[in-house]
Design a protein around this motif. Structure first.
Motif, PDB file in Angstrom:
ATOM      1  N   GLY A  44      14.098   1.989  -3.827  1.00  0.00           N
ATOM      2  CA  GLY A  44      14.125   1.849  -2.373  1.00  0.00           C
ATOM      3  C   GLY A  44      13.595   0.500  -1.927  1.00  0.00           C
ATOM      4  N   ALA A  45      12.552   0.012  -2.605  1.00  0.00           N
ATOM      5  CA  ALA A  45      11.995  -1.301  -2.261  1.00  0.00           C
ATOM      6  C   ALA A  45      12.997  -2.417  -2.545  1.00  0.00           C
ATOM      7  CB  ALA A  45      10.709  -1.532  -3.049  1.00  0.00           C
ATOM      8  N   GLN A  46      13.777  -2.251  -3.615  1.00  0.00           N
ATOM      9  CA  GLN A  46      14.813  -3.241  -3.920  1.00  0.00           C
ATOM     10  C   GLN A  46      15.863  -3.282  -2.817  1.00  0.00           C
ATOM     11  OE1 GLN A  46      16.887  -2.564  -7.640  1.00  0.00           O
ATOM     12  NE2 GLN A  46      18.630  -3.808  -7.003  1.00  0.00           N
ATOM     13  N   LEU A  47      16.264  -2.124  -2.338  1.00  0.00           N
ATOM     14  CA  LEU A  47      17.303  -2.055  -1.315  1.00  0.00           C
ATOM     15  C   LEU A  47      16.820  -2.561   0.042  1.00  0.00           C
ATOM     16  CD1 LEU A  47      18.861   1.450  -2.135  1.00  0.00           C
ATOM     17  CD2 LEU A  47      19.698  -0.814  -2.824  1.00  0.00           C
ATOM     18  N   THR A  48      15.501  -2.465   0.301  1.00  0.00           N
ATOM     19  CA  THR A  48      14.956  -2.857   1.603  1.00  0.00           C
ATOM     20  C   THR A  48      14.197  -4.181   1.561  1.00  0.00           C
ATOM     21  OG1 THR A  48      12.995  -1.483   1.186  1.00  0.00           O
ATOM     22  CG2 THR A  48      14.822  -0.471   2.397  1.00  0.00           C
ATOM     23  N   ASP A  49      14.311  -4.896   0.454  1.00  0.00           N
ATOM     24  CA  ASP A  49      13.701  -6.223   0.315  1.00  0.00           C
ATOM     25  C   ASP A  49      12.190  -6.185   0.528  1.00  0.00           C
ATOM     26  OD1 ASP A  49      13.622  -8.913  -0.210  1.00  0.00           O
ATOM     27  OD2 ASP A  49      13.997  -9.504   1.874  1.00  0.00           O
ATOM     28  N   ARG A  50      11.510  -5.399  -0.289  1.00  0.00           N
ATOM     29  CA  ARG A  50      10.043  -5.351  -0.301  1.00  0.00           C
ATOM     30  C   ARG A  50       9.577  -5.721  -1.715  1.00  0.00           C
ATOM     31  NH1 ARG A  50      11.270  -1.162   3.410  1.00  0.00           N
ATOM     32  NH2 ARG A  50       9.886  -1.147   5.251  1.00  0.00           N
ATOM     33  N   PRO A  51       9.478  -6.991  -2.017  1.00  0.00           N
ATOM     34  CA  PRO A  51       9.192  -7.418  -3.403  1.00  0.00           C
ATOM     35  C   PRO A  51       7.848  -6.920  -3.928  1.00  0.00           C
ATOM     36  CG  PRO A  51       9.027  -9.258  -1.866  1.00  0.00           C
ATOM     37  CD  PRO A  51       9.646  -8.139  -1.113  1.00  0.00           C
ATOM     38  N   GLY A  52       6.818  -6.921  -3.081  1.00  0.00           N
ATOM     39  CA  GLY A  52       5.515  -6.452  -3.538  1.00  0.00           C
ATOM     40  C   GLY A  52       5.546  -4.988  -3.941  1.00  0.00           C
ATOM     41  N   ALA A 197       0.230  -2.171  -3.867  1.00  0.00           N
ATOM     42  CA  ALA A 197       1.138  -3.063  -3.138  1.00  0.00           C
ATOM     43  C   ALA A 197       0.526  -3.492  -1.805  1.00  0.00           C
ATOM     44  CB  ALA A 197       2.484  -2.366  -2.906  1.00  0.00           C
ATOM     45  N   PRO A 198       1.025  -4.582  -1.213  1.00  0.00           N
ATOM     46  CA  PRO A 198       0.512  -5.031   0.088  1.00  0.00           C
ATOM     47  C   PRO A 198       0.725  -3.981   1.173  1.00  0.00           C
ATOM     48  CG  PRO A 198       1.839  -6.734  -0.952  1.00  0.00           C
ATOM     49  CD  PRO A 198       2.041  -5.498  -1.757  1.00  0.00           C
ATOM     50  N   VAL A 199      -0.235  -3.870   2.082  1.00  0.00           N
ATOM     51  CA  VAL A 199      -0.160  -2.867   3.146  1.00  0.00           C
ATOM     52  C   VAL A 199       1.093  -3.050   3.989  1.00  0.00           C
ATOM     53  CG1 VAL A 199      -1.306  -1.984   5.224  1.00  0.00           C
ATOM     54  CG2 VAL A 199      -2.656  -2.596   3.213  1.00  0.00           C
ATOM     55  N   VAL A 281      -9.870  -4.122   6.231  1.00  0.00           N
ATOM     56  CA  VAL A 281     -10.169  -2.696   6.436  1.00  0.00           C
ATOM     57  C   VAL A 281      -8.977  -1.840   6.041  1.00  0.00           C
ATOM     58  CG1 VAL A 281     -10.648  -0.937   8.180  1.00  0.00           C
ATOM     59  CG2 VAL A 281     -11.909  -3.093   8.208  1.00  0.00           C
ATOM     60  N   LEU A 282      -7.801  -2.233   6.492  1.00  0.00           N
ATOM     61  CA  LEU A 282      -6.602  -1.466   6.156  1.00  0.00           C
ATOM     62  C   LEU A 282      -6.330  -1.483   4.656  1.00  0.00           C
ATOM     63  CD1 LEU A 282      -4.157  -2.469   9.044  1.00  0.00           C
ATOM     64  CD2 LEU A 282      -5.356  -0.297   8.753  1.00  0.00           C
ATOM     65  N   ARG A 283      -6.566  -2.632   4.040  1.00  0.00           N
ATOM     66  CA  ARG A 283      -6.338  -2.735   2.594  1.00  0.00           C
ATOM     67  C   ARG A 283      -7.307  -1.826   1.837  1.00  0.00           C
ATOM     68  NH1 ARG A 283      -3.120  -2.544  -1.303  1.00  0.00           N
ATOM     69  NH2 ARG A 283      -3.751  -3.635  -3.189  1.00  0.00           N
ATOM     70  N   GLY A 284      -8.575  -1.867   2.211  1.00  0.00           N
ATOM     71  CA  GLY A 284      -9.561  -1.021   1.539  1.00  0.00           C
ATOM     72  C   GLY A 284      -9.260   0.459   1.718  1.00  0.00           C
ATOM     73  N   LEU A 285      -8.915   0.837   2.938  1.00  0.00           N
ATOM     74  CA  LEU A 285      -8.596   2.238   3.203  1.00  0.00           C
ATOM     75  C   LEU A 285      -7.335   2.663   2.451  1.00  0.00           C
ATOM     76  CD1 LEU A 285      -9.301   4.789   4.756  1.00  0.00           C
ATOM     77  CD2 LEU A 285      -7.994   3.916   6.708  1.00  0.00           C
ATOM     78  N   SER A 286      -6.378   1.763   2.331  1.00  0.00           N
ATOM     79  CA  SER A 286      -5.153   2.067   1.606  1.00  0.00           C
ATOM     80  C   SER A 286      -5.429   2.307   0.127  1.00  0.00           C
ATOM     81  CB  SER A 286      -4.147   0.924   1.773  1.00  0.00           C
ATOM     82  OG  SER A 286      -2.934   1.212   1.123  1.00  0.00           O
ATOM     83  N   VAL A 287      -6.286   1.473  -0.456  1.00  0.00           N
ATOM     84  CA  VAL A 287      -6.621   1.624  -1.878  1.00  0.00           C
ATOM     85  C   VAL A 287      -7.350   2.942  -2.129  1.00  0.00           C
ATOM     86  CG1 VAL A 287      -8.025   0.688  -3.757  1.00  0.00           C
ATOM     87  CG2 VAL A 287      -6.670  -0.857  -2.334  1.00  0.00           C
ATOM     88  N   VAL A 288      -8.357   3.230  -1.304  1.00  0.00           N
ATOM     89  CA  VAL A 288      -9.142   4.454  -1.498  1.00  0.00           C
ATOM     90  C   VAL A 288      -8.279   5.691  -1.287  1.00  0.00           C
ATOM     91  CG1 VAL A 288     -11.073   5.808  -0.597  1.00  0.00           C
ATOM     92  CG2 VAL A 288     -11.316   3.336  -0.897  1.00  0.00           C
ATOM     93  N   SER A 289      -7.472   5.686  -0.230  1.00  0.00           N
ATOM     94  CA  SER A 289      -6.618   6.838   0.055  1.00  0.00           C
ATOM     95  C   SER A 289      -5.575   7.039  -1.035  1.00  0.00           C
ATOM     96  CB  SER A 289      -5.927   6.659   1.412  1.00  0.00           C
ATOM     97  OG  SER A 289      -6.866   6.512   2.450  1.00  0.00           O
TER      98      SER A 289
END
Length: 343
Positions: A44-52, A197-199, A281-289
């Protein structure tokens, strides 16, 4: 007054022999689901151009496939036993089909991994020469092939457990364990992608994780309602019960965190200008979650595995459900199809 019935068996031995499966199989159950879900995310990431997201998902898929396959071979004892299972295709055997599913999935995941590795290293690490164009031309076919086997890879282990005579596994397999495992795989893959991956690119991963948490919670509840109490007890008692309770808590915590990251990424980041503090903050919360969701999936797989093994140790888990099914058949008037259902 008649004393309470105490279920026993000949010479105090279990009625059903426990399978000799340990942590290696639990690891494979978890990593197989993680690999399948990650492959779908990568496609899905390939089709939507999300390299990360594409890179993180494909790397997770191949790592999970490699480690999970090694754990499976370790349980088999000798590597050639895995190859021996590929001599035939037995449609009625979940284990035979699972061998081919894992192998087919591994081919597609291996090709996409090689392509990503070649990109990351600036096309300098792999000595491909004129074959580089051929390899990169295979990206979409390999991604499609991997995605084709992804869902069966996440689900077939539940069918395999349900095909055994182990009381809790057999009952769970008849009553929705494949849905639990597919939802768990979605949750694990989404959580892993959130952590790696990046938020800004993990919106699909968060949605997949949230769908997986809702699906697992519903499927697990529905499965339990259709099972006999004696078949459910191993899921609630002892160490398997503790693992499944931890899975529930981590599932809730991870889902709340994923929802918060989704809201934050869509609303607060725009209002606050996307400053580094907001991103941190968003990155940290994303990793923990994400880590919590992946851990919840692992606890679910190990809990179900161990609950089945525990269910073989007490004859009550075998006898009570059988008697209940027998009485149910008699109540429906089925009394002439075999000796055991006649009065």
């Amino acid at each position: 007054m008649v004393e309470d019935v105490e279920f026993t068996s000949y010479y105090g031995r279990p009625i059903v022999k426990a399978p000799p499966w340990g942590d290696e199989i639990g690891t494979y159950l978890f990593l197989g689901g993680l690999a399948g879900g990650s492959s779908l995310l990568g496609f899905g990431a390939q089709l939507t151009d999300r390299p990360g997201l594409r890179i993180a998902s494909r790397m997770t898929a191949i790592a999970a496939t490699g480690i999970g396959g090694a754990a499976l071979v370790a349980d088999l004892g000798r590597p050639e036993r895995f190859l021996n299972m590929m001599r035939v295709v037995k449609v009625s055997s979940p284990m035979s089909l699972g061998t081919w599913i894992l192998s087919g999935f591994g081919v597609g995941s291996g090709v996409t991994f090689a392509i990503e590795l070649d990109r990351i290293t600036g096309e300098k690490l792999l000595p491909l020469g004129p074959l580089r164009k051929v390899l990169h031309a295979m990206e979409t076919p390999a991604a499609v092939e991997s995605a084709f086997f992804a869902t069966p890879l996440a689900a077939y282990t539940a069918v395999l457990l349900g095909a055994t005579a182990v009381p809790t596994w057999n009952a769970a397999g008849r009553n929705g364990l494949p849905y639990v495992f597919v939802s768990s795989a979605s949750m694990a893959a989404g959580g892993a992608a959130m952590a790696l991956a990046p938020v800004a690119e993990t919106g699909p991963a968060r949605l997949l994780a949230l769908a997986g948490t809702a699906g697992e919670a519903y499927a697990m509840s529905a499965m339990r309602k259709r099972m006999h109490p004696a078949e459910i007890d191993p899921l609630d008692d002892g160490e398997p019960g503790h693992k499944l309770h931890r899975a529930e808590k981590l599932l809730i915590a991870g889902a709340v965190g994923a929802a918060a990251v989704e809201v934050g990424a869509r609303v607060f980041a725009k209002k606050l200008g996307g400053g580094w503090k907001t991103r941190a903050v968003l990155r940290g919360l994303s990793v923990v979650s994400g880590a919590a969701l992946a851990a919840a999936s692992a606890y679910t797989r190990f809990g179900v595995l161990e609950a089945g093994i525990e269910s073989t140790k007490d004859p009550r888990h075998v006898v009570e459900p059988q008697r209940a099914r027998l009485e149910e058949r008699r109540a429906r008037g089925i009394t002439d199809d075999s000796i055991t259902t006649g009065r």
